[in-house]
Motif scaffolding. Structure first.
Motif, PDB file in Angstrom:
ATOM      1  N   LEU A  30      87.499 -72.969 -21.514  1.00  0.00           N
ATOM      2  CA  LEU A  30      86.344 -72.103 -21.714  1.00  0.00           C
ATOM      3  C   LEU A  30      85.498 -72.722 -22.816  1.00  0.00           C
ATOM      4  O   LEU A  30      86.031 -73.163 -23.835  1.00  0.00           O
ATOM      5  CB  LEU A  30      86.843 -70.716 -22.139  1.00  0.00           C
ATOM      6  N   PHE A  31      84.186 -72.790 -22.630  1.00  0.00           N
ATOM      7  CA  PHE A  31      83.299 -73.251 -23.695  1.00  0.00           C
ATOM      8  C   PHE A  31      81.917 -72.681 -23.452  1.00  0.00           C
ATOM      9  O   PHE A  31      81.625 -72.142 -22.392  1.00  0.00           O
ATOM     10  CB  PHE A  31      83.272 -74.780 -23.804  1.00  0.00           C
ATOM     11  N   ILE A  32      81.076 -72.776 -24.469  1.00  0.00           N
ATOM     12  CA  ILE A  32      79.747 -72.168 -24.394  1.00  0.00           C
ATOM     13  C   ILE A  32      78.649 -73.209 -24.553  1.00  0.00           C
ATOM     14  O   ILE A  32      78.879 -74.305 -25.069  1.00  0.00           O
ATOM     15  CB  ILE A  32      79.578 -71.085 -25.486  1.00  0.00           C
ATOM     16  N   ASP A  33      77.473 -72.846 -24.114  1.00  0.00           N
ATOM     17  CA  ASP A  33      76.247 -73.590 -24.390  1.00  0.00           C
ATOM     18  C   ASP A  33      75.326 -72.601 -25.089  1.00  0.00           C
ATOM     19  O   ASP A  33      74.762 -71.705 -24.454  1.00  0.00           O
ATOM     20  CB  ASP A  33      75.624 -74.107 -23.091  1.00  0.00           C
ATOM     21  N   ILE A  34      75.232 -72.741 -26.407  1.00  0.00           N
ATOM     22  CA  ILE A  34      74.500 -71.764 -27.221  1.00  0.00           C
ATOM     23  C   ILE A  34      73.068 -71.595 -26.729  1.00  0.00           C
ATOM     24  O   ILE A  34      72.680 -70.518 -26.283  1.00  0.00           O
ATOM     25  CB  ILE A  34      74.519 -72.164 -28.712  1.00  0.00           C
ATOM     26  N   ASP A  35      72.266 -72.649 -26.813  1.00  0.00           N
ATOM     27  CA  ASP A  35      70.858 -72.537 -26.440  1.00  0.00           C
ATOM     28  C   ASP A  35      70.645 -72.495 -24.934  1.00  0.00           C
ATOM     29  O   ASP A  35      69.638 -71.972 -24.464  1.00  0.00           O
ATOM     30  CB  ASP A  35      70.046 -73.684 -27.049  1.00  0.00           C
ATOM     31  N   GLY A  36      71.590 -73.023 -24.165  1.00  0.00           N
ATOM     32  CA  GLY A  36      71.511 -72.932 -22.713  1.00  0.00           C
ATOM     33  C   GLY A  36      71.863 -71.548 -22.204  1.00  0.00           C
ATOM     34  O   GLY A  36      71.721 -71.254 -21.026  1.00  0.00           O
ATOM     35  N   GLN A  37      72.358 -70.692 -23.106  1.00  0.00           N
ATOM     36  CA  GLN A  37      72.705 -69.300 -22.818  1.00  0.00           C
ATOM     37  C   GLN A  37      73.688 -69.198 -21.656  1.00  0.00           C
ATOM     38  O   GLN A  37      73.501 -68.436 -20.710  1.00  0.00           O
ATOM     39  CB  GLN A  37      71.440 -68.482 -22.541  1.00  0.00           C
ATOM     40  N   LYS A  38      74.794 -69.965 -21.775  1.00  0.00           N
ATOM     41  CA  LYS A  38      75.802 -69.952 -20.717  1.00  0.00           C
ATOM     42  C   LYS A  38      77.213 -69.990 -21.291  1.00  0.00           C
ATOM     43  O   LYS A  38      77.459 -70.606 -22.334  1.00  0.00           O
ATOM     44  CB  LYS A  38      75.641 -71.167 -19.802  1.00  0.00           C
ATOM     45  N   ILE A  39      78.119 -69.345 -20.567  1.00  0.00           N
ATOM     46  CA  ILE A  39      79.546 -69.473 -20.811  1.00  0.00           C
ATOM     47  C   ILE A  39      80.100 -70.263 -19.632  1.00  0.00           C
ATOM     48  O   ILE A  39      79.834 -69.917 -18.470  1.00  0.00           O
ATOM     49  CB  ILE A  39      80.230 -68.092 -20.906  1.00  0.00           C
ATOM     50  N   HIS A  40      80.833 -71.337 -19.921  1.00  0.00           N
ATOM     51  CA  HIS A  40      81.375 -72.201 -18.874  1.00  0.00           C
ATOM     52  C   HIS A  40      82.894 -72.092 -18.839  1.00  0.00           C
ATOM     53  O   HIS A  40      83.537 -71.914 -19.880  1.00  0.00           O
ATOM     54  CB  HIS A  40      81.018 -73.669 -19.143  1.00  0.00           C
ATOM     55  N   ARG A  41      83.450 -72.275 -17.638  1.00  0.00           N
ATOM     56  CA  ARG A  41      84.906 -72.271 -17.458  1.00  0.00           C
ATOM     57  C   ARG A  41      85.252 -73.378 -16.471  1.00  0.00           C
ATOM     58  O   ARG A  41      84.877 -73.331 -15.304  1.00  0.00           O
ATOM     59  CB  ARG A  41      85.351 -70.911 -16.940  1.00  0.00           C
ATOM     60  N   TRP A  42      85.968 -74.390 -16.972  1.00  0.00           N
ATOM     61  CA  TRP A  42      86.366 -75.540 -16.162  1.00  0.00           C
ATOM     62  C   TRP A  42      87.832 -75.412 -15.778  1.00  0.00           C
ATOM     63  O   TRP A  42      88.672 -75.092 -16.620  1.00  0.00           O
ATOM     64  CB  TRP A  42      86.143 -76.834 -16.941  1.00  0.00           C
ATOM     65  N   SER A  43      88.133 -75.663 -14.510  1.00  0.00           N
ATOM     66  CA  SER A  43      89.507 -75.589 -14.011  1.00  0.00           C
ATOM     67  C   SER A  43      90.082 -76.991 -13.882  1.00  0.00           C
ATOM     68  O   SER A  43      89.516 -77.841 -13.177  1.00  0.00           O
ATOM     69  CB  SER A  43      89.531 -74.903 -12.644  1.00  0.00           C
ATOM     70  N   ALA A  44      91.215 -77.225 -14.527  1.00  0.00           N
ATOM     71  CA  ALA A  44      91.886 -78.517 -14.417  1.00  0.00           C
ATOM     72  C   ALA A  44      92.443 -78.715 -13.007  1.00  0.00           C
ATOM     73  O   ALA A  44      92.487 -79.829 -12.500  1.00  0.00           O
ATOM     74  CB  ALA A  44      93.009 -78.619 -15.449  1.00  0.00           C
ATOM     75  N   ALA A  45      92.851 -77.625 -12.359  1.00  0.00           N
ATOM     76  CA  ALA A  45      93.447 -77.712 -11.021  1.00  0.00           C
ATOM     77  C   ALA A  45      92.431 -78.132  -9.967  1.00  0.00           C
ATOM     78  O   ALA A  45      92.734 -78.927  -9.079  1.00  0.00           O
ATOM     79  CB  ALA A  45      94.079 -76.371 -10.640  1.00  0.00           C
ATOM     80  N   THR A  46      91.215 -77.600 -10.068  1.00  0.00           N
ATOM     81  CA  THR A  46      90.197 -77.879  -9.044  1.00  0.00           C
ATOM     82  C   THR A  46      89.124 -78.860  -9.515  1.00  0.00           C
ATOM     83  O   THR A  46      88.322 -79.321  -8.704  1.00  0.00           O
ATOM     84  CB  THR A  46      89.487 -76.575  -8.625  1.00  0.00           C
ATOM     85  N   ASN A  47      89.102 -79.135 -10.809  1.00  0.00           N
ATOM     86  CA  ASN A  47      88.070 -79.967 -11.425  1.00  0.00           C
ATOM     87  C   ASN A  47      86.668 -79.387 -11.177  1.00  0.00           C
ATOM     88  O   ASN A  47      85.699 -80.111 -11.076  1.00  0.00           O
ATOM     89  CB  ASN A  47      88.140 -81.421 -10.950  1.00  0.00           C
ATOM     90  N   GLN A  48      86.596 -78.071 -11.084  1.00  0.00           N
ATOM     91  CA  GLN A  48      85.314 -77.407 -10.886  1.00  0.00           C
ATOM     92  C   GLN A  48      84.964 -76.589 -12.124  1.00  0.00           C
ATOM     93  O   GLN A  48      85.849 -76.118 -12.837  1.00  0.00           O
ATOM     94  CB  GLN A  48      85.354 -76.493  -9.670  1.00  0.00           C
ATOM     95  N   ILE A  49      83.674 -76.428 -12.307  1.00  0.00           N
ATOM     96  CA  ILE A  49      83.192 -75.626 -13.420  1.00  0.00           C
ATOM     97  C   ILE A  49      82.389 -74.453 -12.870  1.00  0.00           C
ATOM     98  O   ILE A  49      81.622 -74.606 -11.920  1.00  0.00           O
ATOM     99  CB  ILE A  49      82.349 -76.465 -14.407  1.00  0.00           C
ATOM    100  N   HIS A  50      82.627 -73.280 -13.431  1.00  0.00           N
ATOM    101  CA  HIS A  50      81.864 -72.093 -13.096  1.00  0.00           C
ATOM    102  C   HIS A  50      81.192 -71.615 -14.375  1.00  0.00           C
ATOM    103  O   HIS A  50      81.763 -71.732 -15.458  1.00  0.00           O
ATOM    104  CB  HIS A  50      82.767 -71.005 -12.513  1.00  0.00           C
ATOM    105  N   SER A  51      80.007 -71.066 -14.224  1.00  0.00           N
ATOM    106  CA  SER A  51      79.227 -70.671 -15.400  1.00  0.00           C
ATOM    107  C   SER A  51      78.675 -69.269 -15.237  1.00  0.00           C
ATOM    108  O   SER A  51      78.423 -68.810 -14.126  1.00  0.00           O
ATOM    109  CB  SER A  51      78.059 -71.637 -15.604  1.00  0.00           C
TER     110      SER A  51
END
Length: 185
Positions: A30-51
């Motif tokens: 889980l990580f954030i983009d402060i000015d991009g106004q997004k919360i990101h979640r990357w999955s090691a199993a699928t190598n996909q990111i959802h925001s």
């Protein structure tokens, strides 16, 4: 001598990417983009990111015991339901300081949130406009520190007797006695 190889696994562009939290049980980052106004979640199993797009700058996001996340969005603490992609405001601070926002937040082992604010435009900041708050599970809020420039970097010793805190512009790490029964410094 062996060499360590470093590989970039998350290739998401962020304006100001911060606050990584590794969720061991789900193998997600889980990580954030402060000015991009997004919360990101990357999955090691699928190598996909959802925001998840937020309505304002996002200063932190941390897992909740009850599921989902708690995040600092603008001057609000919000509950984030990742399944529905909705953020619900829980509590607001500093209504008298619309130029401020949350910047960093951490949860102590008892489940209390410590979260700090700063001026949105740190370059034009008045002297120490932010504060550090304690938010309990009943959503009561206590101001622990005032006259803060940029709350950034918080952690506890293993015995929970000391709380480390960084106000970025002070260029120091402060150590406070921590009362783990109340969350007070």
């Amino acid at each position: 001598m062996s060499s360590v190889q470093v590989e970039c696994v998350v290739k998401e562009h962020a304006l100001i990417g911060e606050g990584p939290v590794w969720e061991e049980s789900d193998q997600t980052l889980l990580f954030i983009d402060i000015d991009g106004q997004k919360i990101h979640r990357w999955s090691a199993a699928t190598n996909q990111i959802h925001s998840l797009k937020t309505d304002d700058t996002v200063g932190f996001a941390v897992p909740r015991r009850s599921g989902g996340y708690v995040a600092g969005v603008g001057r609000s603490i919000v509950a984030v339901d990742w399944t529905t992609q909705k953020a619900t405001s829980l509590v607001n601070v500093e209504e008298d300081k619309p130029e401020n926002r949350f910047n960093d937040g951490k949860v102590d082992p008892m489940g209390r949130l410590l979260a700090g604010t700063m001026r949105k435009d740190a370059q034009t900041a008045q002297v120490k406009p932010g504060s550090l708050y304690l938010v309990n599970s009943d959503l009561s809020v206590t101001k622990l520190l005032s006259q803060v420039d940029i709350s950034n970097g918080m952690d506890w010793t293993q015995d929970l007797k000391t709380f480390f805190y960084i106000d970025s512009l002070s260029l120091s790490v402060d150590a406070f006695n921590y009362d783990s029964s109340t969350g007070h410094l």
